[in-house]
Design a protein around this motif. Structure first.
Motif, mmCIF file in Angstrom:
data_model
loop_
_atom_site.group_PDB
_atom_site.id
_atom_site.type_symbol
_atom_site.label_atom_id
_atom_site.label_comp_id
_atom_site.label_asym_id
_atom_site.label_seq_id
_atom_site.Cartn_x
_atom_site.Cartn_y
_atom_site.Cartn_z
ATOM 1 N N GLY A 34 0.775 -1.176 -0.010
ATOM 2 C CA GLY A 34 -0.048 0.030 0.133
ATOM 3 C C GLY A 34 0.931 1.339 0.075
ATOM 4 N N HIS A 35 2.235 1.228 0.563
ATOM 5 C CA HIS A 35 3.000 2.509 0.372
ATOM 6 C C HIS A 35 3.265 2.703 -0.920
ATOM 7 C CE1 HIS A 35 4.580 2.547 4.609
ATOM 8 N NE2 HIS A 35 4.331 1.174 4.560
ATOM 9 N N SER A 36 3.106 1.793 -2.066
ATOM 10 C CA SER A 36 3.390 2.445 -3.333
ATOM 11 C C SER A 36 2.084 3.279 -3.980
ATOM 12 C CB SER A 36 3.681 1.186 -4.077
ATOM 13 O OG SER A 36 4.756 0.321 -3.773
ATOM 14 N N ARG A 37 1.015 3.233 -3.023
ATOM 15 C CA ARG A 37 -0.103 4.200 -3.450
ATOM 16 C C ARG A 37 -0.078 5.686 -2.880
ATOM 17 N NH1 ARG A 37 -2.979 -0.996 -1.871
ATOM 18 N NH2 ARG A 37 -3.880 0.249 -0.166
ATOM 19 N N GLY A 38 0.917 5.784 -2.146
ATOM 20 C CA GLY A 38 1.045 6.935 -1.802
ATOM 21 C C GLY A 38 0.079 7.346 -0.463
ATOM 22 N N GLY A 39 -0.634 6.426 0.087
ATOM 23 C CA GLY A 39 -1.414 6.992 1.097
ATOM 24 C C GLY A 39 -1.207 6.074 2.414
ATOM 25 N N THR A 40 -0.080 5.128 2.528
ATOM 26 C CA THR A 40 0.095 4.463 3.761
ATOM 27 C C THR A 40 1.490 5.130 4.379
ATOM 28 O OG1 THR A 40 -0.542 2.501 2.984
ATOM 29 C CG2 THR A 40 1.042 2.367 4.325
ATOM 30 N N VAL A 41 1.715 5.123 5.703
ATOM 31 C CA VAL A 41 2.913 5.798 6.430
ATOM 32 C C VAL A 41 2.907 4.646 7.619
ATOM 33 C CG1 VAL A 41 1.327 6.922 7.741
ATOM 34 C CG2 VAL A 41 3.603 7.711 7.459
ATOM 35 N N ASP A 42 4.201 4.558 7.791
ATOM 36 C CA ASP A 42 4.902 3.806 8.928
ATOM 37 C C ASP A 42 5.508 5.102 10.086
ATOM 38 O OD1 ASP A 42 4.522 1.349 7.628
ATOM 39 O OD2 ASP A 42 6.334 1.353 6.902
ATOM 40 N N LEU A 43 4.960 5.137 11.210
ATOM 41 C CA LEU A 43 5.376 5.907 12.034
ATOM 42 C C LEU A 43 5.131 5.558 13.554
ATOM 43 C CD1 LEU A 43 2.395 8.658 11.831
ATOM 44 C CD2 LEU A 43 2.030 6.024 12.021
ATOM 45 N N THR A 44 5.593 6.385 14.475
ATOM 46 C CA THR A 44 5.495 6.385 15.794
ATOM 47 C C THR A 44 5.304 7.764 16.238
ATOM 48 O OG1 THR A 44 6.651 5.280 17.731
ATOM 49 C CG2 THR A 44 7.850 6.597 16.227
ATOM 50 N N ILE A 45 5.347 7.888 17.883
ATOM 51 C CA ILE A 45 5.350 8.855 18.580
ATOM 52 C C ILE A 45 6.543 9.437 19.427
ATOM 53 C CG2 ILE A 45 3.839 10.263 20.189
ATOM 54 C CD1 ILE A 45 1.376 8.472 19.464
ATOM 55 N N VAL A 46 7.032 10.411 19.510
ATOM 56 C CA VAL A 46 8.061 10.602 20.460
ATOM 57 C C VAL A 46 7.661 12.100 21.359
ATOM 58 C CG1 VAL A 46 9.425 10.226 18.648
ATOM 59 C CG2 VAL A 46 9.122 12.710 18.971
ATOM 60 N N LYS A 47 8.480 11.845 22.617
ATOM 61 C CA LYS A 47 8.243 13.035 23.415
ATOM 62 C C LYS A 47 9.280 14.184 23.048
ATOM 63 C CE LYS A 47 7.007 14.467 27.591
ATOM 64 N NZ LYS A 47 5.295 15.328 27.767
ATOM 65 N N LEU A 48 8.488 15.200 23.264
ATOM 66 C CA LEU A 48 9.228 16.363 23.227
ATOM 67 C C LEU A 48 9.521 17.102 24.297
ATOM 68 C CD1 LEU A 48 6.814 18.344 20.535
ATOM 69 C CD2 LEU A 48 9.002 17.047 19.965
ATOM 70 N N PRO A 49 10.852 17.499 24.305
ATOM 71 C CA PRO A 49 11.790 17.874 23.124
ATOM 72 C C PRO A 49 12.583 16.448 22.626
ATOM 73 C CG PRO A 49 13.084 18.464 24.950
ATOM 74 C CD PRO A 49 11.583 18.211 25.549
ATOM 75 N N ALA A 50 12.549 16.124 21.378
ATOM 76 C CA ALA A 50 12.927 14.860 20.979
ATOM 77 C C ALA A 50 14.434 14.812 20.907
ATOM 78 C CB ALA A 50 12.476 14.666 19.520
ATOM 79 N N ALA A 51 15.038 13.884 21.576
ATOM 80 C CA ALA A 51 16.373 13.464 21.750
ATOM 81 C C ALA A 51 16.775 13.413 20.155
ATOM 82 C CB ALA A 51 16.735 12.240 22.289
ATOM 83 N N PRO A 52 18.205 13.729 19.875
ATOM 84 C CA PRO A 52 18.659 13.493 18.561
ATOM 85 C C PRO A 52 18.760 11.953 18.357
ATOM 86 C CG PRO A 52 19.718 15.061 19.457
ATOM 87 C CD PRO A 52 19.177 14.616 20.640
ATOM 88 N N THR A 53 18.598 11.459 16.926
ATOM 89 C CA THR A 53 18.871 9.866 16.609
ATOM 90 C C THR A 53 20.413 9.984 16.113
ATOM 91 O OG1 THR A 53 16.165 9.775 16.301
ATOM 92 C CG2 THR A 53 18.074 8.219 15.413
ATOM 93 N N ARG A 54 21.069 9.208 16.766
ATOM 94 C CA ARG A 54 22.370 9.213 16.156
ATOM 95 C C ARG A 54 22.437 8.046 15.064
ATOM 96 N NH1 ARG A 54 24.515 4.068 16.421
ATOM 97 N NH2 ARG A 54 23.845 2.675 18.159
ATOM 98 N N ALA A 55 23.376 8.512 13.999
ATOM 99 C CA ALA A 55 23.449 7.849 12.822
ATOM 100 C C ALA A 55 23.858 6.393 13.193
ATOM 101 C CB ALA A 55 24.545 8.380 12.066
ATOM 102 N N TYR A 56 23.136 5.188 12.465
ATOM 103 C CA TYR A 56 23.723 3.834 12.325
ATOM 104 C C TYR A 56 24.877 3.869 11.816
ATOM 105 C CZ TYR A 56 23.735 -0.974 10.646
ATOM 106 O OH TYR A 56 24.076 -2.089 10.418
ATOM 107 N N ARG A 57 25.905 3.026 12.375
ATOM 108 C CA ARG A 57 27.079 2.652 11.873
ATOM 109 C C ARG A 57 27.035 1.201 11.313
ATOM 110 N NH1 ARG A 57 27.696 5.211 16.820
ATOM 111 N NH2 ARG A 57 28.092 3.286 17.663
ATOM 112 N N PRO A 58 27.232 1.280 9.976
ATOM 113 C CA PRO A 58 27.214 -0.350 9.357
ATOM 114 C C PRO A 58 27.954 -1.216 9.988
ATOM 115 C CG PRO A 58 26.906 1.456 7.800
ATOM 116 C CD PRO A 58 27.188 2.230 8.948
ATOM 117 N N GLY A 59 27.671 -2.372 10.439
ATOM 118 C CA GLY A 59 28.693 -3.137 10.981
ATOM 119 C C GLY A 59 28.889 -3.261 12.501
ATOM 120 N N GLU A 60 28.079 -1.988 13.171
ATOM 121 C CA GLU A 60 27.805 -2.082 14.607
ATOM 122 C C GLU A 60 27.217 -3.216 15.276
ATOM 123 O OE1 GLU A 60 24.764 0.547 16.485
ATOM 124 O OE2 GLU A 60 25.480 1.817 14.617
ATOM 125 N N PRO A 61 27.388 -3.685 16.282
ATOM 126 C CA PRO A 61 26.523 -4.700 16.960
ATOM 127 C C PRO A 61 25.217 -4.521 17.176
ATOM 128 C CG PRO A 61 28.402 -4.075 18.436
ATOM 129 C CD PRO A 61 28.373 -3.337 17.336
#
Length: 285
Positions: free
Chosen positions: A141-168
């Motif tokens: 359904g994502h390919s139709r443009g009307g579907t979304v994957d999402l969540t909720i965060v508490k504000l102020p939102a903590a920065p999301t660090r970058a994923y490091r390929p190969g990390e545990p």
């Protein structure tokens, strides 16, 4: 007569094999960038990064950008206005998804030698079963443009660090403090967890995580979306403009139309993935 029948048969076969959304007469999609409708909604477009179940940037994701049909984007904007007054924000993981990305998921599921991200995304499911058990499908359904994957965060939102390929990697259903940090309120699992624990009403998810899932479900249903029982993060706008068409335009600024009648809200925080999009536009990365 025989030749005419042969030509007609060939046309039918060609139509069936044509890429989704490109068949003759198919409407040209009119998607808007969610940031042009509401720039305060946090974006963490996982398939534009290696931090997803394939371990690579997914074909078709040319930018970390959420594209949606205008009605779906505007519905999220209205919900975001309500949430921010309560000290929370939406955070989207995926929005419009090109058919070529879906095709890549199908091909990846058949690659028995690639298990790079198993420890996080499908620790208890054999990769050969992902397609049969419905975690991977040939159409989304994502390919139709009307579907979304999402969540909720508490504000102020903590920065999301970058994923490091190969990390545990930590299991997607490990305790929240052990999972990859993404600032989400506790939903019991991370995004794209190929496990029954990701089912919205899985009995093993109790307490705060259970309540948070039901809160997200109520909010999204009230905003005009419908979820699915198997993924707590997945919702489709009920009055989607293209209910039967699957598109294959890339996720890029060029694929977005101007959002008529909307005014972006305040500038996104510099650490947010939306702010990162501005950097991507300047650097080309």
């Amino acid at each position: 007569m025989r030749r005419a029948a042969f030509v007609l048969c060939g046309l039918v076969v060609a139509a069936l094999l044509a890429p989704a959304g490109t068949a003759a007469g198919a409407p040209r999609p009119r998607f808007v960038a969610l940031s042009s409708v509401d720039s305060t909604i946090i974006q963490d477009i996982r398939y534009a990064t290696p931090h997803n179940f394939t371990g690579r940037v997914v074909p078709g994701y040319q930018a970390p950008l959420c594209l949606l049909t205008a009605p779906a984007a505007q519905a999220l904007h209205r919900l975001q206005q309500s949430l921010t007054r309560r000290g929370y924000s939406l955070k989207v993981y995926d929005c419009y998804r090109p058919q070529r990305a879906v095709d890549r998921f199908v091909a990846w599921s058949g690659d028995s030698g690639d298990h790079a991200m198993k420890a996080e995304f499908y620790p208890e499911v054999d990769k050969s079963r992902l397609f049969d058990e419905g975690y991977i499908a040939r159409r989304s359904g994502h390919s139709r443009g009307g579907t979304v994957d999402l969540t909720i965060v508490k504000l102020p939102a903590a920065p999301t660090r970058a994923y490091r390929p190969g990390e545990p990697l930590a299991s997607c259903y490990a305790p929240r403090a052990q999972r990859f940090p993404d600032a989400s309120i506790d939903m019991g699992t991370g995004f794209d967890c190929f496990d029954e624990r990701a089912h919205t009403l899985d009995p093993r998810i109790t307490g705060t995580a259970h309540a948070d899932r039901l809160w997200l479900k109520r909010l999204m249903e009230g905003a005009g979306f419908t979820g699915i029982p198997e993924e707590w993060w997945h919702f489709t706008y009920r009055r989607e403009p293209y209910p039967d068409t699957y598109f294959d335009v890339p996720v890029s600024p060029a694929s977005a139309t101007r959002a008529a009648g909307t005014t972006p809200r305040s500038r996104p925080p510099a650490h947010s993935p939306v702010g990162a999009l501005a950097t991507w536009r300047r650097t080309g990365r």
